[in-house]
Scaffold this active site. Structure first.
Site, PDB file in Angstrom:
ATOM      1  N   TYR A 234       3.306  77.052  62.230  1.00 16.89           N
ATOM      2  CA  TYR A 234       4.178  77.143  61.045  1.00 16.89           C
ATOM      3  C   TYR A 234       5.599  77.483  61.473  1.00 16.89           C
ATOM      4  CZ  TYR A 234       6.388  79.320  56.932  1.00 16.89           C
ATOM      5  OH  TYR A 234       7.261  79.662  55.931  1.00 16.89           O
TER       6      TYR A 234
ATOM      7  N   GLU B 271       9.469  84.344  60.062  1.00 13.69           N
ATOM      8  CA  GLU B 271       8.463  84.046  61.095  1.00 13.69           C
ATOM      9  C   GLU B 271       9.121  83.416  62.329  1.00 13.69           C
ATOM     10  OE1 GLU B 271       5.038  84.473  61.307  1.00 13.69           O
ATOM     11  OE2 GLU B 271       5.000  85.629  59.449  1.00 13.69           O
TER      12      GLU B 271
ATOM     13  N   THR C 123      12.539  80.933  57.576  1.00 13.18           N
ATOM     14  CA  THR C 123      11.609  82.064  57.457  1.00 13.18           C
ATOM     15  C   THR C 123      11.792  83.104  58.558  1.00 13.18           C
ATOM     16  OG1 THR C 123       9.269  82.648  57.713  1.00 13.18           O
ATOM     17  CG2 THR C 123       9.930  80.563  58.640  1.00 13.18           C
TER      18      THR C 123
ATOM     19  N   LYS D 276       9.095  75.285  61.371  1.00  9.63           N
ATOM     20  CA  LYS D 276      10.254  75.753  60.600  1.00  9.63           C
ATOM     21  C   LYS D 276      11.488  75.910  61.503  1.00  9.63           C
ATOM     22  CE  LYS D 276       9.038  76.575  56.204  1.00  9.63           C
ATOM     23  NZ  LYS D 276       9.842  76.250  55.034  1.00  9.63           N
TER      24      LYS D 276
HETATM   25  P1  NAP Z   1       4.314  77.995  48.036  1.00  7.35           P
HETATM   26  O1  NAP Z   1       4.039  78.790  46.815  1.00  7.35           O
HETATM   27  O2  NAP Z   1       3.210  77.761  49.019  1.00  7.35           O
HETATM   28  O3  NAP Z   1       4.907  76.577  47.563  1.00  7.35           O
HETATM   29  C1  NAP Z   1       5.027  75.509  48.444  1.00  7.35           C
HETATM   30  C2  NAP Z   1       5.043  74.227  47.645  1.00  7.35           C
HETATM   31  O4  NAP Z   1       5.173  73.119  48.559  1.00  7.35           O
HETATM   32  C3  NAP Z   1       3.760  73.956  46.843  1.00  7.35           C
HETATM   33  O5  NAP Z   1       4.104  73.466  45.575  1.00  7.35           O
HETATM   34  C4  NAP Z   1       3.062  72.880  47.664  1.00  7.35           C
HETATM   35  O6  NAP Z   1       2.210  72.030  46.921  1.00  7.35           O
HETATM   36  C5  NAP Z   1       4.251  72.100  48.184  1.00  7.35           C
HETATM   37  N1  NAP Z   1       3.894  71.242  49.325  1.00  7.35           N
HETATM   38  C6  NAP Z   1       3.104  71.529  50.378  1.00  7.35           C
HETATM   39  N2  NAP Z   1       3.010  70.463  51.192  1.00  7.35           N
HETATM   40  C7  NAP Z   1       3.760  69.474  50.647  1.00  7.35           C
HETATM   41  C8  NAP Z   1       4.033  68.128  50.999  1.00  7.35           C
HETATM   42  N3  NAP Z   1       3.522  67.574  52.105  1.00  7.35           N
HETATM   43  N4  NAP Z   1       4.835  67.402  50.188  1.00  7.35           N
HETATM   44  C9  NAP Z   1       5.362  67.920  49.058  1.00  7.35           C
HETATM   45  N5  NAP Z   1       5.114  69.196  48.648  1.00  7.35           N
HETATM   46  C10 NAP Z   1       4.317  69.956  49.446  1.00  7.35           C
HETATM   47  O7  NAP Z   1       5.508  78.627  48.872  1.00  7.35           O
HETATM   48  P2  NAP Z   1       6.703  79.591  48.365  1.00  7.35           P
HETATM   49  O8  NAP Z   1       6.274  80.993  48.580  1.00  7.35           O
HETATM   50  O9  NAP Z   1       7.176  79.147  47.049  1.00  7.35           O
HETATM   51  O10 NAP Z   1       7.797  79.292  49.474  1.00  7.35           O
HETATM   52  C11 NAP Z   1       8.831  78.336  49.273  1.00  7.35           C
HETATM   53  C12 NAP Z   1       9.425  77.961  50.611  1.00  7.35           C
HETATM   54  O11 NAP Z   1       9.952  79.132  51.236  1.00  7.35           O
HETATM   55  C13 NAP Z   1       8.428  77.365  51.604  1.00  7.35           C
HETATM   56  O12 NAP Z   1       9.107  76.393  52.351  1.00  7.35           O
HETATM   57  C14 NAP Z   1       8.070  78.525  52.498  1.00  7.35           C
HETATM   58  O13 NAP Z   1       7.652  78.113  53.774  1.00  7.35           O
HETATM   59  C15 NAP Z   1       9.391  79.272  52.532  1.00  7.35           C
HETATM   60  N6  NAP Z   1       9.275  80.709  52.780  1.00  7.35           N
HETATM   61  C16 NAP Z   1       8.539  81.476  51.930  1.00  7.35           C
HETATM   62  C17 NAP Z   1       8.446  82.844  52.167  1.00  7.35           C
HETATM   63  C18 NAP Z   1       7.672  83.740  51.248  1.00  7.35           C
HETATM   64  O14 NAP Z   1       7.451  84.903  51.600  1.00  7.35           O
HETATM   65  N7  NAP Z   1       7.282  83.278  50.062  1.00  7.35           N
HETATM   66  C19 NAP Z   1       9.117  83.418  53.266  1.00  7.35           C
HETATM   67  C20 NAP Z   1       9.862  82.595  54.093  1.00  7.35           C
HETATM   68  C21 NAP Z   1       9.963  81.240  53.838  1.00  7.35           C
HETATM   69  P3  NAP Z   1       0.612  72.292  46.929  1.00  7.35           P
HETATM   70  O15 NAP Z   1       0.395  73.361  45.901  1.00  7.35           O
HETATM   71  O16 NAP Z   1       0.073  70.959  46.542  1.00  7.35           O
HETATM   72  O17 NAP Z   1       0.220  72.740  48.292  1.00  7.35           O
END
Ligand code: NAP
Length: 341
Positions: free
Chosen positions: A151, A129, A127, A155
Protein backbone atom coordinates in the site's frame (compact mmCIF):
# COMPACT_ATOMS: atom_id res chain seq x y z
CA UNK A 1 -22.90 32.30 -12.72
CA UNK A 2 -22.05 28.72 -13.72
CA UNK A 3 -21.20 26.45 -10.80
CA UNK A 4 -17.64 25.15 -10.51
CA UNK A 5 -17.45 21.40 -11.10
CA UNK A 6 -15.59 19.25 -8.60
CA UNK A 7 -14.97 15.58 -9.25
CA UNK A 8 -14.37 13.21 -6.33
CA UNK A 9 -13.13 9.70 -7.02
CA UNK A 10 -14.00 7.21 -4.27
CA UNK A 11 -17.16 9.19 -3.47
CA UNK A 12 -18.60 6.22 -1.57
CA UNK A 13 -15.69 6.15 0.89
CA UNK A 14 -15.32 7.95 4.20
CA UNK A 15 -13.44 11.01 2.94
CA UNK A 16 -15.39 11.20 -0.32
CA UNK A 17 -18.65 11.55 1.59
CA UNK A 18 -17.40 14.30 3.93
CA UNK A 19 -15.72 16.20 1.13
CA UNK A 20 -18.84 16.03 -1.08
CA UNK A 21 -20.89 17.42 1.80
CA UNK A 22 -18.47 20.32 2.19
CA UNK A 23 -18.26 21.13 -1.53
CA UNK A 24 -22.04 21.09 -1.97
CA UNK A 25 -22.30 23.59 0.88
CA UNK A 26 -19.74 25.74 -0.89
CA UNK A 27 -21.89 25.79 -4.04
CA UNK A 28 -19.98 23.33 -6.23
CA UNK A 29 -21.61 20.98 -8.70
CA UNK A 30 -20.28 17.67 -7.38
CA UNK A 31 -19.67 14.70 -9.64
CA UNK A 32 -18.79 11.53 -7.77
CA UNK A 33 -16.96 8.55 -9.20
CA UNK A 34 -17.63 5.08 -7.87
CA UNK A 35 -16.81 1.69 -9.33
CA UNK A 36 -19.64 -0.73 -9.89
CA UNK A 37 -20.46 -2.90 -6.90
CA UNK A 38 -23.22 -5.22 -5.83
CA UNK A 39 -22.91 -3.87 -2.26
CA UNK A 40 -24.60 -0.81 -0.79
CA UNK A 41 -21.77 1.66 -1.26
CA UNK A 42 -23.83 4.80 -0.68
CA UNK A 43 -24.75 4.46 3.01
CA UNK A 44 -22.43 7.33 3.94
CA UNK A 45 -23.96 9.67 1.36
CA UNK A 46 -27.41 8.73 2.61
CA UNK A 47 -26.31 9.28 6.21
CA UNK A 48 -25.15 12.80 5.30
CA UNK A 49 -28.36 13.31 3.27
CA UNK A 50 -26.52 14.24 0.08
CA UNK A 51 -26.97 11.22 -2.20
CA UNK A 52 -29.56 12.95 -4.37
CA UNK A 53 -27.48 16.10 -4.72
CA UNK A 54 -24.51 14.35 -6.32
CA UNK A 55 -24.20 13.10 -9.90
CA UNK A 56 -22.64 9.68 -9.60
CA UNK A 57 -20.83 8.11 -12.54
CA UNK A 58 -19.03 4.80 -13.07
CA UNK A 59 -15.39 5.35 -12.33
CA UNK A 60 -12.81 2.57 -12.14
CA UNK A 61 -9.24 3.79 -11.62
CA UNK A 62 -7.83 0.82 -13.47
CA UNK A 63 -9.83 1.68 -16.60
CA UNK A 64 -8.26 4.52 -18.60
CA UNK A 65 -11.36 4.90 -20.79
CA UNK A 66 -13.42 5.90 -17.71
CA UNK A 67 -11.01 8.73 -16.99
CA UNK A 68 -10.91 9.95 -20.58
CA UNK A 69 -14.72 9.84 -20.80
CA UNK A 70 -14.99 11.89 -17.63
CA UNK A 71 -12.87 14.70 -19.05
CA UNK A 72 -14.66 14.54 -22.41
CA UNK A 73 -18.03 14.96 -20.68
CA UNK A 74 -17.29 17.53 -17.97
CA UNK A 75 -15.27 20.68 -17.58
CA UNK A 76 -13.72 19.83 -14.23
CA UNK A 77 -12.20 22.60 -12.11
CA UNK A 78 -11.02 20.45 -9.20
CA UNK A 79 -10.27 16.74 -9.17
CA UNK A 80 -9.95 15.08 -5.75
CA UNK A 81 -8.46 11.62 -6.04
CA UNK A 82 -9.68 9.80 -2.94
CA UNK A 83 -10.18 6.41 -4.58
CA UNK A 84 -7.72 3.76 -3.47
CA UNK A 85 -7.37 0.25 -2.20
CA UNK A 86 -6.93 1.88 1.20
CA UNK A 87 -6.55 -1.06 3.58
CA UNK A 88 -2.88 -1.78 4.32
CA UNK A 89 -3.53 -5.36 5.41
CA UNK A 90 -5.21 -6.22 2.09
CA UNK A 91 -2.30 -4.78 0.16
CA UNK A 92 -0.11 -7.67 1.38
CA UNK A 93 -2.67 -10.09 -0.06
CA UNK A 94 -3.33 -8.13 -3.28
CA UNK A 95 -0.10 -6.26 -3.98
CA UNK A 96 -0.49 -6.11 -7.74
CA UNK A 97 -4.02 -4.73 -7.91
CA UNK A 98 -3.20 -2.37 -5.05
CA UNK A 99 -0.21 -1.00 -6.97
CA UNK A 100 -2.19 -0.71 -10.18
CA UNK A 101 -5.05 1.15 -8.52
CA UNK A 102 -3.11 3.35 -6.11
CA UNK A 103 -0.02 3.97 -8.20
CA UNK A 104 -0.75 3.60 -11.91
CA UNK A 105 -4.30 4.86 -11.37
CA UNK A 106 -2.88 8.25 -10.41
CA UNK A 107 -0.62 8.33 -13.44
CA UNK A 108 -3.63 7.57 -15.66
CA UNK A 109 -5.43 10.59 -14.20
CA UNK A 110 -2.43 12.91 -14.45
CA UNK A 111 -1.70 11.95 -18.03
CA UNK A 112 -5.34 12.56 -18.96
CA UNK A 113 -5.33 15.94 -17.20
CA UNK A 114 -2.10 16.88 -18.96
CA UNK A 115 -3.44 16.04 -22.40
CA UNK A 116 -7.13 16.96 -22.12
CA UNK A 117 -7.57 19.46 -19.30
CA UNK A 118 -4.32 21.03 -18.05
CA UNK A 119 -6.16 23.75 -16.09
CA UNK A 120 -7.87 21.20 -13.80
CA UNK A 121 -6.50 21.35 -10.25
CA UNK A 122 -5.57 17.92 -8.89
CA UNK A 123 -5.52 16.69 -5.28
CA UNK A 124 -3.88 13.40 -4.30
CA UNK A 125 -4.50 11.71 -0.93
CA UNK A 126 -1.03 10.68 0.23
CA UNK A 127 -0.48 8.92 3.53
CA UNK A 128 1.64 8.86 6.67
CA UNK A 129 2.30 5.18 5.83
CA UNK A 130 4.92 6.58 3.42
CA UNK A 131 7.19 7.20 6.42
CA UNK A 132 7.29 3.55 7.51
CA UNK A 133 9.50 3.06 10.55
CA UNK A 134 10.83 6.58 10.54
CA UNK A 135 13.77 7.41 12.77
CA UNK A 136 12.34 10.93 13.33
CA UNK A 137 10.27 11.49 16.48
CA UNK A 138 7.66 13.25 14.40
CA UNK A 139 7.27 13.41 10.64
CA UNK A 140 6.93 16.51 8.47
CA UNK A 141 7.07 17.37 4.75
CA UNK A 142 10.87 16.90 4.70
CA UNK A 143 11.12 13.60 6.58
CA UNK A 144 12.36 10.76 4.38
CA UNK A 145 10.02 8.00 3.31
CA UNK A 146 10.65 4.33 4.08
CA UNK A 147 7.39 2.57 3.12
CA UNK A 148 6.70 -0.83 4.71
CA UNK A 149 3.77 -2.26 2.76
CA UNK A 150 2.64 -2.63 -0.85
CA UNK A 151 0.00 0.00 0.00
CA UNK A 152 2.63 2.50 1.10
CA UNK A 153 4.92 1.74 -1.84
CA UNK A 154 2.05 2.26 -4.29
CA UNK A 155 1.19 5.56 -2.59
CA UNK A 156 4.84 6.61 -2.79
CA UNK A 157 4.74 6.27 -6.57
CA UNK A 158 1.49 8.26 -6.64
CA UNK A 159 3.02 10.95 -4.42
CA UNK A 160 6.12 11.46 -6.53
CA UNK A 161 4.38 11.18 -9.90
CA UNK A 162 2.01 13.95 -8.77
CA UNK A 163 4.97 16.17 -7.86
CA UNK A 164 6.70 15.23 -11.10
CA UNK A 165 3.72 16.22 -13.26
CA UNK A 166 3.56 19.54 -11.44
CA UNK A 167 7.26 20.23 -11.97
CA UNK A 168 7.49 18.87 -15.50
CA UNK A 169 4.23 20.17 -16.98
CA UNK A 170 3.15 22.97 -14.67
CA UNK A 171 -0.04 21.24 -13.47
CA UNK A 172 -1.70 22.54 -10.32
CA UNK A 173 -1.22 19.22 -8.52
CA UNK A 174 -0.91 18.81 -4.75
CA UNK A 175 -0.61 16.00 -2.23
CA UNK A 176 -1.68 15.98 1.40
CA UNK A 177 0.27 13.55 3.55
CA UNK A 178 -2.60 12.69 5.83
CA UNK A 179 -2.11 10.81 9.06
CA UNK A 180 -4.87 8.38 10.10
CA UNK A 181 -8.27 10.01 10.19
CA UNK A 182 -11.34 8.35 11.53
CA UNK A 183 -15.03 8.96 12.04
CA UNK A 184 -18.29 7.08 12.38
CA UNK A 185 -18.13 6.73 8.57
CA UNK A 186 -14.95 4.63 8.66
CA UNK A 187 -15.16 1.14 7.11
CA UNK A 188 -15.48 -1.70 9.57
CA UNK A 189 -12.17 -3.39 8.77
CA UNK A 190 -10.25 -0.38 10.16
CA UNK A 191 -9.21 -0.86 13.76
CA UNK A 192 -10.85 2.21 15.34
CA UNK A 193 -14.28 1.47 13.86
CA UNK A 194 -13.87 -2.21 14.65
CA UNK A 195 -13.07 -1.43 18.29
CA UNK A 196 -15.94 1.06 18.67
CA UNK A 197 -18.55 -1.20 17.08
CA UNK A 198 -17.37 -4.40 18.78
CA UNK A 199 -17.30 -2.89 22.28
CA UNK A 200 -20.93 -1.83 21.92
CA UNK A 201 -21.81 -5.32 20.67
CA UNK A 202 -20.00 -6.92 23.62
CA UNK A 203 -21.85 -4.64 26.01
CA UNK A 204 -25.14 -5.73 24.41
CA UNK A 205 -24.14 -9.42 24.46
CA UNK A 206 -24.12 -9.77 20.67
CA UNK A 207 -20.50 -10.96 20.64
CA UNK A 208 -18.20 -12.17 23.41
CA UNK A 209 -14.91 -10.46 22.71
CA UNK A 210 -12.88 -8.62 20.10
CA UNK A 211 -9.77 -9.99 18.33
CA UNK A 212 -7.04 -7.45 17.70
CA UNK A 213 -3.48 -7.45 16.32
CA UNK A 214 -0.52 -5.45 17.63
CA UNK A 215 -1.77 -3.28 20.50
CA UNK A 216 1.45 -1.30 20.74
CA UNK A 217 1.59 0.48 17.41
CA UNK A 218 1.16 4.23 17.81
CA UNK A 219 -0.93 6.33 15.46
CA UNK A 220 -1.76 9.99 15.10
CA UNK A 221 -5.56 9.89 14.78
CA UNK A 222 -7.56 12.89 13.57
CA UNK A 223 -11.16 13.51 12.60
CA UNK A 224 -11.90 12.85 8.91
CA UNK A 225 -14.53 15.58 8.62
CA UNK A 226 -11.97 18.18 9.68
CA UNK A 227 -9.26 16.85 7.36
CA UNK A 228 -11.42 16.90 4.22
CA UNK A 229 -11.94 20.63 4.71
CA UNK A 230 -8.18 20.98 4.38
CA UNK A 231 -8.20 19.00 1.12
CA UNK A 232 -10.34 21.78 -0.33
CA UNK A 233 -8.24 24.54 1.24
CA UNK A 234 -5.05 23.06 -0.21
CA UNK A 235 -6.46 23.42 -3.73
CA UNK A 236 -7.40 27.06 -3.02
CA UNK A 237 -3.80 28.08 -2.22
CA UNK A 238 -1.87 30.24 -4.68
CA UNK A 239 0.93 27.72 -4.99
CA UNK A 240 0.46 23.96 -5.35
CA UNK A 241 2.50 22.03 -2.79
CA UNK A 242 2.55 19.25 -0.19
CA UNK A 243 1.25 19.48 3.37
CA UNK A 244 1.23 17.12 6.33
CA UNK A 245 -2.21 16.87 7.97
CA UNK A 246 -2.04 15.52 11.51
CA UNK A 247 -2.98 16.31 15.09
CA UNK A 248 0.55 15.98 16.49
CA UNK A 249 -0.76 13.54 19.15
CA UNK A 250 0.12 9.86 19.03
CA UNK A 251 -1.56 6.99 20.91
CA UNK A 252 -1.37 3.21 20.97
CA UNK A 253 -4.23 0.99 19.90
CA UNK A 254 -4.35 -0.18 23.52
CA UNK A 255 -5.03 3.41 24.61
CA UNK A 256 -7.81 3.64 22.04
CA UNK A 257 -9.43 0.47 23.41
CA UNK A 258 -9.14 1.68 27.01
CA UNK A 259 -10.64 5.08 26.22
CA UNK A 260 -13.46 3.60 24.13
CA UNK A 261 -14.23 0.91 26.75
CA UNK A 262 -15.21 3.62 29.26
CA UNK A 263 -18.27 4.48 27.13
CA UNK A 264 -19.56 0.93 27.62
CA UNK A 265 -18.90 0.94 31.36
CA UNK A 266 -15.86 -1.36 31.08
CA UNK A 267 -12.53 -0.83 32.81
CA UNK A 268 -9.76 -2.98 31.46
CA UNK A 269 -6.85 -4.71 33.15
CA UNK A 270 -4.28 -6.51 31.03
CA UNK A 271 -2.86 -9.97 31.64
CA UNK A 272 -0.38 -12.09 29.70
CA UNK A 273 2.18 -11.17 27.07
CA UNK A 274 2.48 -11.25 23.27
CA UNK A 275 -0.32 -13.16 21.58
CA UNK A 276 -1.43 -14.43 25.00
CA UNK A 277 -2.23 -10.92 26.22
CA UNK A 278 -5.86 -10.37 27.24
CA UNK A 279 -7.93 -7.32 28.14
CA UNK A 280 -10.24 -8.16 31.04
CA UNK A 281 -13.09 -6.05 32.41
CA UNK A 282 -12.33 -5.57 36.11
CA UNK A 283 -16.03 -5.34 37.05
CA UNK A 284 -17.17 -8.63 35.49
CA UNK A 285 -13.85 -10.45 35.01
CA UNK A 286 -14.91 -11.07 31.43
CA UNK A 287 -12.28 -11.27 28.65
CA UNK A 288 -13.07 -8.42 26.27
CA UNK A 289 -9.92 -8.32 24.13
CA UNK A 290 -7.89 -11.19 22.70
CA UNK A 291 -4.86 -11.03 20.43
CA UNK A 292 -5.01 -12.79 17.10
CA UNK A 293 -1.94 -13.32 14.92
CA UNK A 294 -4.11 -12.93 11.83
CA UNK A 295 -4.25 -9.16 12.37
CA UNK A 296 -0.49 -8.58 12.48
CA UNK A 297 1.14 -7.10 9.39
CA UNK A 298 4.16 -8.95 7.90
CA UNK A 299 6.05 -5.65 8.21
CA UNK A 300 4.66 -3.26 10.78
CA UNK A 301 4.89 0.53 11.08
CA UNK A 302 5.44 1.09 14.77
CA UNK A 303 5.04 4.80 15.43
CA UNK A 304 3.52 7.65 13.46
CA UNK A 305 3.25 11.17 14.77
CA UNK A 306 2.79 14.10 12.43
CA UNK A 307 4.43 17.49 12.64
CA UNK A 308 1.73 19.87 11.37
CA UNK A 309 3.65 23.15 11.74
CA UNK A 310 3.52 24.04 8.04
CA UNK A 311 -0.20 23.64 7.52
CA UNK A 312 -0.93 25.42 10.80
CA UNK A 313 1.11 28.38 9.65
CA UNK A 314 0.16 28.58 5.98
CA UNK A 315 -3.49 27.60 6.17
CA UNK A 316 -4.13 29.14 9.62
CA UNK A 317 -5.43 25.80 10.83
CA UNK A 318 -5.32 23.92 14.08
CA UNK A 319 -6.99 20.60 14.88
CA UNK A 320 -10.22 21.02 16.81
CA UNK A 321 -10.79 17.36 17.53
CA UNK A 322 -8.24 15.68 19.78
CA UNK A 323 -7.90 11.97 20.55
CA UNK A 324 -10.44 11.88 23.41
CA UNK A 325 -13.02 13.86 21.46
CA UNK A 326 -12.61 11.58 18.44
CA UNK A 327 -13.20 8.48 20.58
CA UNK A 328 -16.28 10.17 22.06
CA UNK A 329 -17.71 10.96 18.60
CA UNK A 330 -17.17 7.39 17.42
CA UNK A 331 -18.53 5.74 20.56
CA UNK A 332 -21.63 7.91 20.78
CA UNK A 333 -22.42 7.11 17.16
CA UNK A 334 -22.05 3.34 17.71
CA UNK A 335 -24.17 3.41 20.87
CA UNK A 336 -26.96 5.27 19.06
CA UNK A 337 -26.62 3.12 15.96
CA UNK A 338 -27.04 -0.03 18.03
CA UNK A 339 -30.22 1.37 19.58
CA UNK A 340 -31.56 2.29 16.11
CA UNK A 341 -31.10 -1.25 14.69
P1 NAP B 1 -12.12 4.43 1.84
O1 NAP B 1 -13.25 4.70 2.77
O2 NAP B 1 -11.56 3.05 1.77
O3 NAP B 1 -12.59 4.89 0.37
C1 NAP B 1 -11.88 4.53 -0.76
C2 NAP B 1 -12.81 4.58 -1.95
O4 NAP B 1 -12.06 4.21 -3.13
C3 NAP B 1 -13.98 3.59 -1.88
O5 NAP B 1 -15.15 4.23 -2.33
C4 NAP B 1 -13.57 2.49 -2.85
O6 NAP B 1 -14.64 1.79 -3.44
C5 NAP B 1 -12.83 3.30 -3.90
N1 NAP B 1 -11.99 2.45 -4.75
C6 NAP B 1 -11.19 1.43 -4.39
N2 NAP B 1 -10.60 0.90 -5.48
C7 NAP B 1 -11.03 1.60 -6.55
C8 NAP B 1 -10.80 1.50 -7.95
N3 NAP B 1 -9.99 0.58 -8.47
N4 NAP B 1 -11.43 2.38 -8.76
C9 NAP B 1 -12.27 3.33 -8.28
N5 NAP B 1 -12.55 3.45 -6.95
C10 NAP B 1 -11.93 2.58 -6.11
O7 NAP B 1 -10.89 5.38 2.14
P2 NAP B 1 -10.88 6.83 2.87
O8 NAP B 1 -10.60 6.60 4.31
O9 NAP B 1 -12.04 7.61 2.44
O10 NAP B 1 -9.55 7.44 2.26
C11 NAP B 1 -9.56 8.30 1.13
C12 NAP B 1 -8.18 8.36 0.53
O11 NAP B 1 -7.26 8.86 1.51
C13 NAP B 1 -7.62 7.01 0.08
O12 NAP B 1 -6.85 7.24 -1.07
C14 NAP B 1 -6.72 6.60 1.22
O13 NAP B 1 -5.70 5.73 0.80
C15 NAP B 1 -6.19 7.95 1.66
N6 NAP B 1 -5.78 8.01 3.07
C16 NAP B 1 -6.70 7.73 4.04
C17 NAP B 1 -6.31 7.80 5.37
C18 NAP B 1 -7.28 7.53 6.48
O14 NAP B 1 -6.85 7.42 7.63
N7 NAP B 1 -8.58 7.47 6.21
C19 NAP B 1 -4.99 8.18 5.70
C20 NAP B 1 -4.10 8.46 4.68
C21 NAP B 1 -4.51 8.40 3.36
P3 NAP B 1 -15.07 0.34 -2.85
O15 NAP B 1 -15.96 0.65 -1.68
O16 NAP B 1 -15.79 -0.27 -4.01
O17 NAP B 1 -13.84 -0.38 -2.44
Amino acid sequence: MKKKIAFISGIGGQDGAYLAHLLLNKGYRVIGGERRSSKNTYWRLKFLKILKKIEIIDFELNELTNIIRLFNNYNISEFYNLAAQSFVHSSFKNPITTSDTNGMGVLRILETIRTLSPKTKFFQASTSELYGNSSSKSQDENTSFRPRSPYAVSKLFAHFITINYREAYGLFACCAITFNHESPLRSEEFVTKKIAKSLVEIKNKKINHIDLGNLYVRRDWGYAKEYTELFWKILQQKKPMEYVISTGESHTIKEFVEEAAKYCGFKLKWEGKGIKERGIDIYTNKVIVKINKKFFRPTEVNTLKGNNKLIKKELSWKPKCNFKKLVKIMMEYEINEFKRN
